[in-house]
Design a protein around this motif. Structure first.
Motif, PDB file in Angstrom:
ATOM      1  N   CYS A  59       0.688  -1.168   0.269  1.00 35.71           N
ATOM      2  CA  CYS A  59       0.651   0.120   0.197  1.00 35.71           C
ATOM      3  C   CYS A  59       0.976   1.488   0.282  1.00 35.71           C
ATOM      4  N   GLU A  60       1.881   1.394   0.790  1.00 34.37           N
ATOM      5  CA  GLU A  60       2.645   2.661   1.112  1.00 34.37           C
ATOM      6  C   GLU A  60       3.893   2.694  -0.309  1.00 34.37           C
ATOM      7  N   LEU A  61       3.503   0.932  -0.815  1.00 30.49           N
ATOM      8  CA  LEU A  61       5.028   1.991  -2.267  1.00 30.49           C
ATOM      9  C   LEU A  61       3.489   1.941  -3.335  1.00 30.49           C
ATOM     10  N   CYS A  62       2.289   1.704  -3.128  1.00 36.30           N
ATOM     11  CA  CYS A  62       1.490   2.605  -4.111  1.00 36.30           C
ATOM     12  C   CYS A  62       1.072   3.801  -4.016  1.00 36.30           C
ATOM     13  N   ARG A  63       0.790   4.176  -2.636  1.00 36.23           N
ATOM     14  CA  ARG A  63       0.397   5.449  -2.725  1.00 36.23           C
ATOM     15  C   ARG A  63       1.814   6.444  -2.986  1.00 36.23           C
ATOM     16  N   LYS A  64       2.860   6.065  -3.286  1.00 36.75           N
ATOM     17  CA  LYS A  64       4.066   6.815  -3.765  1.00 36.75           C
ATOM     18  C   LYS A  64       4.317   6.588  -5.516  1.00 36.75           C
ATOM     19  N   LEU A 101       2.875   7.370 -11.297  1.00 40.49           N
ATOM     20  CA  LEU A 101       3.031   6.411 -12.018  1.00 40.49           C
ATOM     21  C   LEU A 101       1.548   5.177 -12.419  1.00 40.49           C
ATOM     22  N   ALA A 102       1.541   4.883 -13.342  1.00 37.59           N
ATOM     23  CA  ALA A 102       0.500   4.081 -13.820  1.00 37.59           C
ATOM     24  C   ALA A 102       1.722   2.371 -13.155  1.00 37.59           C
ATOM     25  N   THR A 103       0.631   1.549 -12.329  1.00 36.03           N
ATOM     26  CA  THR A 103       1.393   0.578 -11.687  1.00 36.03           C
ATOM     27  C   THR A 103       0.386  -0.463 -11.630  1.00 36.03           C
ATOM     28  N   VAL A 162       5.747  -2.179 -11.976  1.00 38.71           N
ATOM     29  CA  VAL A 162       4.659  -2.950 -11.743  1.00 38.71           C
ATOM     30  C   VAL A 162       5.246  -4.253 -10.252  1.00 38.71           C
ATOM     31  N   ILE A 163       4.688  -4.211  -9.351  1.00 42.34           N
ATOM     32  CA  ILE A 163       5.199  -4.254  -8.147  1.00 42.34           C
ATOM     33  C   ILE A 163       4.876  -6.651  -8.385  1.00 42.34           C
ATOM     34  N   ASN A 164       5.548  -6.658  -7.874  1.00 41.58           N
ATOM     35  CA  ASN A 164       5.462  -8.330  -8.010  1.00 41.58           C
ATOM     36  C   ASN A 164       5.492  -9.385  -6.806  1.00 41.58           C
ATOM     37  N   LEU A 165       4.391  -9.869  -6.949  1.00 34.91           N
ATOM     38  CA  LEU A 165       3.985 -10.292  -5.211  1.00 34.91           C
ATOM     39  C   LEU A 165       4.147 -12.302  -5.933  1.00 34.91           C
ATOM     40  N   ARG A 166       4.134 -12.737  -6.964  1.00 36.48           N
ATOM     41  CA  ARG A 166       4.372 -13.702  -7.367  1.00 36.48           C
ATOM     42  C   ARG A 166       5.603 -13.974  -7.422  1.00 36.48           C
ATOM     43  N   LEU A 185       9.343  -3.729  -8.413  1.00 37.64           N
ATOM     44  CA  LEU A 185       9.158  -3.801  -7.374  1.00 37.64           C
ATOM     45  C   LEU A 185       9.384  -5.315  -6.764  1.00 37.64           C
ATOM     46  N   GLU A 186      10.152  -5.887  -5.959  1.00 31.81           N
ATOM     47  CA  GLU A 186       9.441  -7.384  -5.214  1.00 31.81           C
ATOM     48  C   GLU A 186       9.999  -6.810  -3.961  1.00 31.81           C
ATOM     49  N   VAL A 187       8.940  -6.871  -3.367  1.00 34.45           N
ATOM     50  CA  VAL A 187       8.167  -7.277  -1.849  1.00 34.45           C
ATOM     51  C   VAL A 187       9.250  -8.285  -0.928  1.00 34.45           C
ATOM     52  N   VAL A 188       9.556  -8.500  -0.082  1.00 31.45           N
ATOM     53  CA  VAL A 188      10.433  -9.695   0.162  1.00 31.45           C
ATOM     54  C   VAL A 188       9.634  -9.978   1.981  1.00 31.45           C
ATOM     55  N   PRO A 189       9.250 -11.062   2.080  1.00 34.36           N
ATOM     56  CA  PRO A 189       9.184 -11.416   3.419  1.00 34.36           C
ATOM     57  C   PRO A 189      10.190 -11.410   4.619  1.00 34.36           C
ATOM     58  N   ASP A 190       9.363 -11.161   5.880  1.00 30.60           N
ATOM     59  CA  ASP A 190      11.142 -11.459   7.063  1.00 30.60           C
ATOM     60  C   ASP A 190      10.773 -12.537   7.025  1.00 30.60           C
TER      61      ASP A 190
END
Length: 141
Positions: free
Chosen positions: A23-28, A34-36, A93-97, A109-114
């Motif tokens: 959500c924060e990345l989408c807000r930025k 930027l079309a995301t 592109v925010i990639n969660l796959r 953008l790749e989100v890396v879980p903890d």
């Protein structure tokens, strides 16, 4: 030059709910105009993100929708696509796959879980982007 940015989750706020970071990345991205395209892992995650984008920050309005739900989806700056859903290419592109995103875009953008188990596949993905000539960045969140 294409870029791949990896966001490593460390803060408790994001560790418990990684979609908050999305959500924060989408807000930025929205603030920058930027079309995301957000590539959700499955339709349940797409729905969860859709709901969270309405509620995570009372001061942020992020025009968004799930791909295939409306004819006006080109107008939404943030488009959420579940697997199998057709969505046009976008610069961010925010990639969660689970697979690297090798389609044309300016940045992925790749989100890396903890979670150490989730990090190994992302190391492999880092190598894939590097081999494809992407500029790589890493951020601790």
């Amino acid at each position: 030059m294409m870029r791949a940015d990896f966001y490593l989750i460390a803060k408790p706020r994001f560790a418990g709910q990684p979609l908050l970071l999305v959500c924060e990345l989408c807000r930025k991205a929205n603030d920058a105009g930027l079309a995301t395209l957000v590539l959700a892992r499955d339709s349940a995650q797409a729905e969860e993100l859709d709901d969270l984008l309405w509620s995570f920050n009372p001061d942020a309005f992020i025009p968004h929708q799930i791909a295939g739900s409306d004819e006006d989806e080109e107008e939404a700056l943030v488009l959420i696509a579940a697997p199998g859903q057709q969505a046009g290419l976008r610069p961010l592109v925010i990639n969660l796959r689970d697979a690297a995103w090798m389609e044309p875009c300016d940045r992925v953008l790749e989100v890396v879980p903890d979670d150490p188990a989730a990090r190994e596949p992302l190391r492999e993905r880092w190598r894939q982007y590097k081999a494809a000539g992407y500029t790589l960045n890493k951020y601790d969140m």
